[in-house]
Scaffold this motif. Sequence first.
Motif, mmCIF file in Angstrom:
data_model
loop_
_atom_site.group_PDB
_atom_site.id
_atom_site.type_symbol
_atom_site.label_atom_id
_atom_site.label_comp_id
_atom_site.label_asym_id
_atom_site.label_seq_id
_atom_site.Cartn_x
_atom_site.Cartn_y
_atom_site.Cartn_z
ATOM 1 N N GLU A 107 -4.866 6.875 -7.594
ATOM 2 C CA GLU A 107 -3.411 6.746 -7.560
ATOM 3 C C GLU A 107 -2.812 7.698 -6.522
ATOM 4 O O GLU A 107 -3.193 8.864 -6.417
ATOM 5 C CB GLU A 107 -2.839 7.050 -8.932
ATOM 6 C CG GLU A 107 -1.342 6.859 -9.034
ATOM 7 C CD GLU A 107 -0.938 5.402 -8.891
ATOM 8 O OE1 GLU A 107 0.205 5.162 -8.476
ATOM 9 O OE2 GLU A 107 -1.772 4.521 -9.168
ATOM 10 N N PHE A 132 7.625 3.276 -4.993
ATOM 11 C CA PHE A 132 6.342 3.230 -5.704
ATOM 12 C C PHE A 132 6.503 2.482 -7.036
ATOM 13 O O PHE A 132 5.600 1.736 -7.446
ATOM 14 C CB PHE A 132 5.834 4.651 -5.968
ATOM 15 C CG PHE A 132 5.152 5.270 -4.782
ATOM 16 C CD1 PHE A 132 5.199 4.677 -3.533
ATOM 17 C CD2 PHE A 132 4.448 6.471 -4.910
ATOM 18 C CE1 PHE A 132 4.568 5.250 -2.433
ATOM 19 C CE2 PHE A 132 3.805 7.039 -3.821
ATOM 20 C CZ PHE A 132 3.879 6.435 -2.579
ATOM 21 N N SER A 151 -7.076 0.445 -9.420
ATOM 22 C CA SER A 151 -6.644 1.485 -8.484
ATOM 23 C C SER A 151 -6.143 2.740 -9.192
ATOM 24 O O SER A 151 -5.654 3.662 -8.541
ATOM 25 C CB SER A 151 -5.531 0.932 -7.585
ATOM 26 O OG SER A 151 -4.420 0.552 -8.374
ATOM 27 N N HIS A 152 -6.258 2.796 -10.514
ATOM 28 C CA HIS A 152 -5.705 3.932 -11.240
ATOM 29 C C HIS A 152 -6.368 5.253 -10.842
ATOM 30 O O HIS A 152 -5.713 6.291 -10.733
ATOM 31 C CB HIS A 152 -5.858 3.701 -12.744
ATOM 32 C CG HIS A 152 -5.283 4.821 -13.569
ATOM 33 N ND1 HIS A 152 -3.917 5.016 -13.673
ATOM 34 C CD2 HIS A 152 -5.873 5.798 -14.301
ATOM 35 C CE1 HIS A 152 -3.691 6.073 -14.441
ATOM 36 N NE2 HIS A 152 -4.859 6.555 -14.839
ATOM 37 N N ARG A 195 0.865 -1.187 0.000
ATOM 38 C CA ARG A 195 0.000 0.000 0.000
ATOM 39 C C ARG A 195 0.898 1.233 0.000
ATOM 40 O O ARG A 195 1.700 1.440 0.911
ATOM 41 C CB ARG A 195 -0.910 0.008 1.225
ATOM 42 C CG ARG A 195 -1.984 -1.067 1.193
ATOM 43 C CD ARG A 195 -2.805 -1.055 2.452
ATOM 44 N NE ARG A 195 -3.631 -2.246 2.548
ATOM 45 C CZ ARG A 195 -4.040 -2.783 3.684
ATOM 46 N NH1 ARG A 195 -3.694 -2.208 4.833
ATOM 47 N NH2 ARG A 195 -4.786 -3.867 3.683
ATOM 48 N N LYS A 196 0.734 2.035 -0.998
ATOM 49 C CA LYS A 196 1.633 3.178 -1.166
ATOM 50 C C LYS A 196 1.550 4.139 0.005
ATOM 51 O O LYS A 196 2.556 4.757 0.380
ATOM 52 C CB LYS A 196 1.319 3.893 -2.477
ATOM 53 C CG LYS A 196 1.668 3.078 -3.718
ATOM 54 C CD LYS A 196 1.448 3.870 -4.989
ATOM 55 C CE LYS A 196 1.874 3.075 -6.216
ATOM 56 N NZ LYS A 196 1.678 3.822 -7.484
ATOM 57 N N ARG A 238 -3.742 -2.794 -11.046
ATOM 58 C CA ARG A 238 -3.319 -1.427 -11.367
ATOM 59 C C ARG A 238 -4.451 -0.661 -12.045
ATOM 60 O O ARG A 238 -4.657 0.526 -11.781
ATOM 61 C CB ARG A 238 -2.086 -1.461 -12.277
ATOM 62 C CG ARG A 238 -0.833 -1.963 -11.588
ATOM 63 C CD ARG A 238 0.411 -1.455 -12.290
ATOM 64 N NE ARG A 238 0.478 -1.913 -13.664
ATOM 65 C CZ ARG A 238 1.140 -2.992 -14.054
ATOM 66 N NH1 ARG A 238 1.748 -3.756 -13.152
ATOM 67 N NH2 ARG A 238 1.187 -3.333 -15.322
ATOM 68 N N ASN A 239 -5.195 -1.335 -12.886
ATOM 69 C CA ASN A 239 -6.300 -0.657 -13.572
ATOM 70 C C ASN A 239 -7.405 -0.266 -12.599
ATOM 71 O O ASN A 239 -8.008 0.798 -12.710
ATOM 72 C CB ASN A 239 -6.875 -1.565 -14.667
ATOM 73 C CG ASN A 239 -5.905 -1.721 -15.831
ATOM 74 O OD1 ASN A 239 -5.049 -0.868 -16.044
ATOM 75 N ND2 ASN A 239 -6.039 -2.811 -16.579
ATOM 76 N N ASP A 290 4.369 -0.758 -8.280
ATOM 77 C CA ASP A 290 3.661 -0.834 -9.571
ATOM 78 C C ASP A 290 4.187 -1.988 -10.419
ATOM 79 O O ASP A 290 3.412 -2.663 -11.102
ATOM 80 C CB ASP A 290 3.824 0.485 -10.332
ATOM 81 C CG ASP A 290 3.067 1.631 -9.683
ATOM 82 O OD1 ASP A 290 2.084 1.345 -8.977
ATOM 83 O OD2 ASP A 290 3.471 2.793 -9.866
ATOM 84 N N THR A 298 0.380 9.753 -5.167
ATOM 85 C CA THR A 298 1.652 10.341 -5.597
ATOM 86 C C THR A 298 2.411 10.837 -4.372
ATOM 87 O O THR A 298 1.794 11.171 -3.344
ATOM 88 C CB THR A 298 1.422 11.519 -6.557
ATOM 89 O OG1 THR A 298 0.714 12.558 -5.855
ATOM 90 C CG2 THR A 298 0.607 11.071 -7.773
#
Length: 406
Positions: A378, A359, A374-375, A290-291, A371-372, A363, A380
Motif C-alpha cells: 500500500e 487515493f 495490493s494491500h 496507480r497511486k 485491493r486485497n 480505493d 501512503t
Amino acid sequence: MVERNRRYIKKLFQSCLFLCEKNWAQSNMEDLVKFMGRTCDADIKSVLAEDSITYLSSTSVSDIIKVLSNFFEQKTLTQLREENFTLLADESTDQSNRTQLSVFARWITPHGPREDYLGLIHEERTTSEALMEAIERFLMGKMIPFQNVRFVGLDGCNTMSGCNKGLQRRIRNVSPLCIYINCRNHRLALCFVHLLKNNSILIDVDTLLLAIWKTFHFSPKKAAVFESFQEVYGQRPINMVKAATTRWLSHLHACVRFKARYETLLDTMDSLIESTHEPEMRGIRSSMTRKQNVAMILVLTDVLKPINYLSLYLQEDCGVVSELPTRVKQCRDDLEAIIQQYRQGNYEGLEFSKCEDLFFIIDDRAMLARRNRSHAAEVTPAGFLEVHGIPLIYNLITEVEDAFYV
C-alpha cells in the motif's frame, strides 16, 4: 479614371496589410473590401459596380501579400546591413520530420531594441558544419555581412554550444568579435529532461499526461464524451493540455487539469472502455489509478510553480543578467520550503493536500480482489514523499544550480 484606379489599388494594399496585422485569413479580403464599398468608400463602390477586374481573387490577394512581404523585408534588411546585431537561431523538426532552422536578428535602433524574423532554413543534416554552411548561404543571399554579428544566441545542445566544433565556435571563427549566449530557458528545460532519465515514475507520468491529451485531441468523439461528463458534474468544460518535455508551463497546466478533473477523467475512461473496448483506454485508466503516478502529479503541481516563475522571468524582454542569481536562489528557497512542509506533514496551501482524497477515489473504484492483492504494498502520501517526492525535489534543486552555476 486612372487616379481613381490608383486610389483603389492603394486601398487594396492598405486593406490587405490590415488583414495581416490582425492575423485574419486572406479569404476575408473580398468581404472586407465589399463592405467598405457599401458603407464608406466611393472609389471602391465605383470600381466594384463598373469594372470586371477587381483584384479580389485569391491569386490577386496572394500576390499583394507577396509584394507587401518583399517591401517590408527589403526595408528591414536595408537597416540591418548597416548595423551590428545579435543572431538568434533554433532548430526543430516539424510534423513531417523536416528539420528547420528558424533565424532571427535583434539589434538596437533609435527607438529601442528591435527583433525581426528573417526566415526558415530547411536542412537534411543537423551537424554544426552543415548548419554553419546553411546560415552562411542564408545571410549571403540576403546580403547581410556575417562580420556584423556581435552576439549569437543558441540552445545548449552539443551541436550548438560545443567549445571546439559547435556552431557557436564556427560563427565566432568568422566573426571574432562575436560573443556566444546560451539560451537560459533551454538550460532550465534540460533540468526536467535530465530528471526524466533517472526516474521511472516521472517517465510514467509524462507518458500518461501525453496519452490523455492524444486521446481527446485526435478523437472529437472521445473529446465529446469527456465534455459531456464534465457537464454532468456541473464543471466548466476544459481541454487537456499537451505536456511538452521542454515546456515547464505546459506540464504545470497538464498536472493542474488532471487533478481538477480526475474523477471526471476516470468516468470518461470507464465509458470509453465499455463502448470501444480499446486496450489503450484500459492502459490509460490503469496508469491513472496507480497511486504513485497520482502522487507524483500532485508533487509536480507544487514543484513546477516556483520553477515556472523562474522560467517566465527568463522569458521577459527586460530581464537583467545581474538579477539571475537572486532569482535562482529564490527558486531554490521556494523548493526547500516545499520540502520542509512535506516533512512536517503540513500540506496547507499545497496541491499535495488533495492526495488523500484522490487515493480514496482510487480505493473506492478498485475491485475488492485487487485491493486485497495490493494491500501489502500500500502506498501512503507520507511514504511516497519520503521515498520519491522529496528526493525528486532535491535532484531538481541540484539540476537548477548546475544549470546556472549558483
